[in-house]
Design a protein around this motif. Sequence first.
Motif, PDB file in Angstrom:
ATOM      1  N   ALA A 101       0.990  -1.429  -0.378  1.00  0.00           N
ATOM      2  CA  ALA A 101      -0.345  -0.442  -0.191  1.00  0.00           C
ATOM      3  C   ALA A 101       0.658   1.026   0.283  1.00  0.00           C
ATOM      4  O   ALA A 101       0.549   2.068  -0.724  1.00  0.00           O
ATOM      5  N   GLY A 102       1.363   1.395   1.007  1.00  0.00           N
ATOM      6  CA  GLY A 102       2.663   2.674   0.481  1.00  0.00           C
ATOM      7  C   GLY A 102       2.829   2.309  -0.712  1.00  0.00           C
ATOM      8  O   GLY A 102       3.320   4.036  -0.755  1.00  0.00           O
ATOM      9  N   THR A 103       3.888   1.948  -1.346  1.00  0.00           N
ATOM     10  CA  THR A 103       4.658   1.385  -2.379  1.00  0.00           C
ATOM     11  C   THR A 103       3.589   2.132  -3.162  1.00  0.00           C
ATOM     12  O   THR A 103       4.269   3.106  -4.324  1.00  0.00           O
ATOM     13  N   TYR A 104       2.634   1.576  -3.922  1.00  0.00           N
ATOM     14  CA  TYR A 104       1.777   1.987  -4.456  1.00  0.00           C
ATOM     15  C   TYR A 104       1.231   4.194  -4.353  1.00  0.00           C
ATOM     16  O   TYR A 104       1.572   4.369  -5.647  1.00  0.00           O
ATOM     17  N   LEU A 105       1.524   4.096  -3.104  1.00  0.00           N
ATOM     18  CA  LEU A 105       0.606   5.943  -3.437  1.00  0.00           C
ATOM     19  C   LEU A 105       2.561   6.349  -3.477  1.00  0.00           C
ATOM     20  O   LEU A 105       2.156   7.711  -4.004  1.00  0.00           O
ATOM     21  N   LEU A 106       3.027   6.109  -2.742  1.00  0.00           N
ATOM     22  CA  LEU A 106       4.528   6.529  -3.189  1.00  0.00           C
ATOM     23  C   LEU A 106       5.056   6.874  -4.879  1.00  0.00           C
ATOM     24  O   LEU A 106       5.018   7.445  -5.204  1.00  0.00           O
ATOM     25  N   LEU A 107       4.781   5.210  -5.383  1.00  0.00           N
ATOM     26  CA  LEU A 107       4.591   5.486  -6.607  1.00  0.00           C
ATOM     27  C   LEU A 107       3.652   5.847  -7.849  1.00  0.00           C
ATOM     28  O   LEU A 107       4.191   7.169  -8.688  1.00  0.00           O
ATOM     29  N   TRP A 108       2.554   6.202  -6.746  1.00  0.00           N
ATOM     30  CA  TRP A 108       1.356   6.993  -7.508  1.00  0.00           C
ATOM     31  C   TRP A 108       1.604   8.740  -7.825  1.00  0.00           C
ATOM     32  O   TRP A 108       1.391   9.445  -8.941  1.00  0.00           O
ATOM     33  N   ALA A 109       2.498   9.087  -6.440  1.00  0.00           N
ATOM     34  CA  ALA A 109       2.901  10.200  -6.349  1.00  0.00           C
ATOM     35  C   ALA A 109       4.230  10.902  -7.364  1.00  0.00           C
ATOM     36  O   ALA A 109       4.299  12.073  -7.736  1.00  0.00           O
ATOM     37  N   TRP A 110       5.018  10.064  -7.652  1.00  0.00           N
ATOM     38  CA  TRP A 110       5.943  10.002  -7.907  1.00  0.00           C
ATOM     39  C   TRP A 110       5.716   9.818  -9.859  1.00  0.00           C
ATOM     40  O   TRP A 110       6.275  11.320 -10.566  1.00  0.00           O
ATOM     41  N   SER A 111       4.666   9.462 -10.068  1.00  0.00           N
ATOM     42  CA  SER A 111       4.236   8.898 -10.547  1.00  0.00           C
ATOM     43  C   SER A 111       3.040  10.132 -11.607  1.00  0.00           C
ATOM     44  O   SER A 111       3.985  11.166 -13.368  1.00  0.00           O
ATOM     45  N   LEU A 112       3.197  11.430 -11.255  1.00  0.00           N
ATOM     46  CA  LEU A 112       1.748  12.486 -11.521  1.00  0.00           C
ATOM     47  C   LEU A 112       3.332  13.821 -11.794  1.00  0.00           C
ATOM     48  O   LEU A 112       2.761  14.636 -12.242  1.00  0.00           O
ATOM     49  N   SER A 113       4.693  13.294 -11.164  1.00  0.00           N
ATOM     50  CA  SER A 113       5.442  14.164 -11.388  1.00  0.00           C
ATOM     51  C   SER A 113       6.422  14.301 -12.860  1.00  0.00           C
ATOM     52  O   SER A 113       6.899  14.841 -13.276  1.00  0.00           O
ATOM     53  N   GLN A 114       5.791  13.395 -13.422  1.00  0.00           N
ATOM     54  CA  GLN A 114       6.541  12.479 -14.322  1.00  0.00           C
ATOM     55  C   GLN A 114       5.638  12.750 -15.368  1.00  0.00           C
ATOM     56  O   GLN A 114       6.833  12.418 -16.751  1.00  0.00           O
ATOM     57  N   THR A 115       4.578  12.265 -15.309  1.00  0.00           N
ATOM     58  CA  THR A 115       3.458  12.375 -17.196  1.00  0.00           C
ATOM     59  C   THR A 115       2.408  13.056 -16.149  1.00  0.00           C
ATOM     60  O   THR A 115       2.258  13.150 -15.347  1.00  0.00           O
ATOM     61  N   SER A 116       1.599  12.942 -17.506  1.00  0.00           N
ATOM     62  CA  SER A 116       0.268  13.578 -17.392  1.00  0.00           C
ATOM     63  C   SER A 116      -1.004  13.057 -15.909  1.00  0.00           C
ATOM     64  O   SER A 116      -0.396  11.564 -16.933  1.00  0.00           O
ATOM     65  N   VAL A 117      -1.613  13.613 -15.846  1.00  0.00           N
ATOM     66  CA  VAL A 117      -2.464  12.906 -15.176  1.00  0.00           C
ATOM     67  C   VAL A 117      -3.684  11.959 -15.153  1.00  0.00           C
ATOM     68  O   VAL A 117      -4.134  10.721 -15.157  1.00  0.00           O
ATOM     69  N   ALA A 118      -4.051  12.304 -16.756  1.00  0.00           N
ATOM     70  CA  ALA A 118      -5.450  11.162 -17.605  1.00  0.00           C
ATOM     71  C   ALA A 118      -4.114   9.639 -17.909  1.00  0.00           C
ATOM     72  O   ALA A 118      -4.857   8.623 -17.648  1.00  0.00           O
ATOM     73  N   LYS A 119      -2.786  10.056 -18.006  1.00  0.00           N
ATOM     74  CA  LYS A 119      -1.750   8.831 -17.761  1.00  0.00           C
ATOM     75  C   LYS A 119      -1.841   7.897 -16.946  1.00  0.00           C
ATOM     76  O   LYS A 119      -1.783   7.125 -16.935  1.00  0.00           O
ATOM     77  N   VAL A 120      -1.858   9.353 -16.080  1.00  0.00           N
ATOM     78  CA  VAL A 120      -1.733   7.917 -14.394  1.00  0.00           C
ATOM     79  C   VAL A 120      -2.807   7.417 -14.180  1.00  0.00           C
ATOM     80  O   VAL A 120      -2.984   6.361 -13.882  1.00  0.00           O
ATOM     81  N   ALA A 121      -4.062   8.028 -14.393  1.00  0.00           N
ATOM     82  CA  ALA A 121      -5.353   7.092 -14.389  1.00  0.00           C
ATOM     83  C   ALA A 121      -5.608   6.180 -15.240  1.00  0.00           C
ATOM     84  O   ALA A 121      -5.958   4.966 -14.828  1.00  0.00           O
ATOM     85  N   LEU A 122      -5.489   6.361 -16.535  1.00  0.00           N
ATOM     86  CA  LEU A 122      -5.352   5.131 -16.492  1.00  0.00           C
ATOM     87  C   LEU A 122      -4.531   4.386 -16.409  1.00  0.00           C
ATOM     88  O   LEU A 122      -5.337   2.698 -17.023  1.00  0.00           O
ATOM     89  N   LEU A 123      -3.797   3.588 -16.607  1.00  0.00           N
ATOM     90  CA  LEU A 123      -2.426   2.849 -16.594  1.00  0.00           C
ATOM     91  C   LEU A 123      -2.695   2.198 -15.036  1.00  0.00           C
ATOM     92  O   LEU A 123      -2.874   1.313 -14.384  1.00  0.00           O
ATOM     93  N   SER A 124      -2.765   3.039 -13.926  1.00  0.00           N
ATOM     94  CA  SER A 124      -2.880   2.871 -12.632  1.00  0.00           C
ATOM     95  C   SER A 124      -4.278   1.941 -12.365  1.00  0.00           C
ATOM     96  O   SER A 124      -4.372   1.054 -11.475  1.00  0.00           O
ATOM     97  N   ASN A 125      -5.260   1.768 -13.546  1.00  0.00           N
ATOM     98  CA  ASN A 125      -6.522   1.116 -13.711  1.00  0.00           C
ATOM     99  C   ASN A 125      -6.234  -0.054 -13.931  1.00  0.00           C
ATOM    100  O   ASN A 125      -7.805  -0.433 -13.921  1.00  0.00           O
ATOM    101  N   LEU A 126      -5.462   0.183 -14.251  1.00  0.00           N
ATOM    102  CA  LEU A 126      -5.210  -1.547 -15.029  1.00  0.00           C
ATOM    103  C   LEU A 126      -4.603  -3.291 -13.927  1.00  0.00           C
ATOM    104  O   LEU A 126      -5.156  -3.645 -14.358  1.00  0.00           O
ATOM    105  N   ASN A 127      -5.235  -2.007 -12.555  1.00  0.00           N
ATOM    106  CA  ASN A 127      -5.180  -3.527 -11.268  1.00  0.00           C
ATOM    107  C   ASN A 127      -5.991  -4.543 -11.866  1.00  0.00           C
ATOM    108  O   ASN A 127      -5.662  -5.407 -11.253  1.00  0.00           O
ATOM    109  N   SER A 128      -6.974  -3.746 -12.164  1.00  0.00           N
ATOM    110  CA  SER A 128      -8.689  -4.818 -12.189  1.00  0.00           C
ATOM    111  C   SER A 128      -8.164  -6.390 -13.076  1.00  0.00           C
ATOM    112  O   SER A 128      -7.485  -7.280 -12.723  1.00  0.00           O
ATOM    113  N   LEU A 129      -7.106  -5.694 -14.125  1.00  0.00           N
ATOM    114  CA  LEU A 129      -6.493  -7.004 -15.064  1.00  0.00           C
ATOM    115  C   LEU A 129      -5.903  -7.562 -14.154  1.00  0.00           C
ATOM    116  O   LEU A 129      -5.515  -9.053 -14.268  1.00  0.00           O
TER     117      LEU A 129
END
Length: 321
Positions: A101-129
């Motif tokens: 849980a801590g790791t994915y929160l850190l990665l989520w915050a880091w990814s927001l600084s490196q790419t667009s919010v839309a792509k973070v939402a798109l790729l992080s929501n592949l967790n269902s797959l």
Amino acid sequence: MTFKLSLLKQQFSETPALLGTASLLFALIPISLAPSLTKLCQQEIGANAVVFHRSWIATVVFALWNGLEAFRYQQSDSQSIEQKPFTGQEVWLLLAMGTSAGTYLLLWAWSLSQTSVAKVALLSNLNSLFVALAGYLLFGRRFDHRFVIGLVIALGGAIAFELNKVQFANDQILGDALALLTAVFMATCMLLIERLRTRFSTATIMLWRCGVTTMFLLPVLPFLEDRLLPYSWTGWFFIIFQALFCQVLGQGLLAYSLSRISSGVVAVTLLLEPVLASIFAWFIFSEQVGLFDWATFAVVLAGIYLAQSSQSTVQITNEGS
């Protein structure tokens, strides 16, 4: 008489799935509101600091909750399954759940600084797959055709919704990879919670999750953020409200639902989160939501309905609190 007994038995067997679905759908409201509240908090502190404050405040709440439950069991004649000593494997699973849980929160915050919010939402929501694949490959779980079709429809609708906002760039590859890793660790956390729910209550799981996340973030936070504390009472209000509403209520209900319905169905239903988050942003920040967005919203809902109504929904558990 036989017909009445069979009808009662059928209704009783459907109750856990109905309770799990209701708690999950209600959890979507605070979970979907979290990005907008985080955006409000980021006017004073960074995303990692917001996550840290959410975690430690929720840890205090769940510690008090566990203390009250322990006191209640002491005053009654009932025997809680959690009064048995923790095994080494259970401790490792709890630590792994909190760390993921801590790791994915850190990665989520880091990814927001490196790419667009839309792509973070798109790729992080592949967790269902990833949840469905892990359940099939690692745990031998089998999904019926209705669930698979629902997963494909909901995932396709969510991807179409986010692709409408995505702008591709070669210099954002690192951020894209971090967002994809976020999905992997989110799926890992969800699968671990599902496994732990057969032994532990929602309060215990959330105490370990939030507590381990707090300890995980504490040593690295000074290196990630320049400012750790909000400077106004308004900033503290939004942090405390987010901790209680989004973390305690939202994530707590999500953990509870994993004792009633399978992680695969929960993950598919969570595909609705970015759509609802955009609708909340529309109300709060007047961000544009077009006709195509509403159309994909309907597609995601149709996929979720198929998955929720499949035979793969019910999660068998020995503990229901």
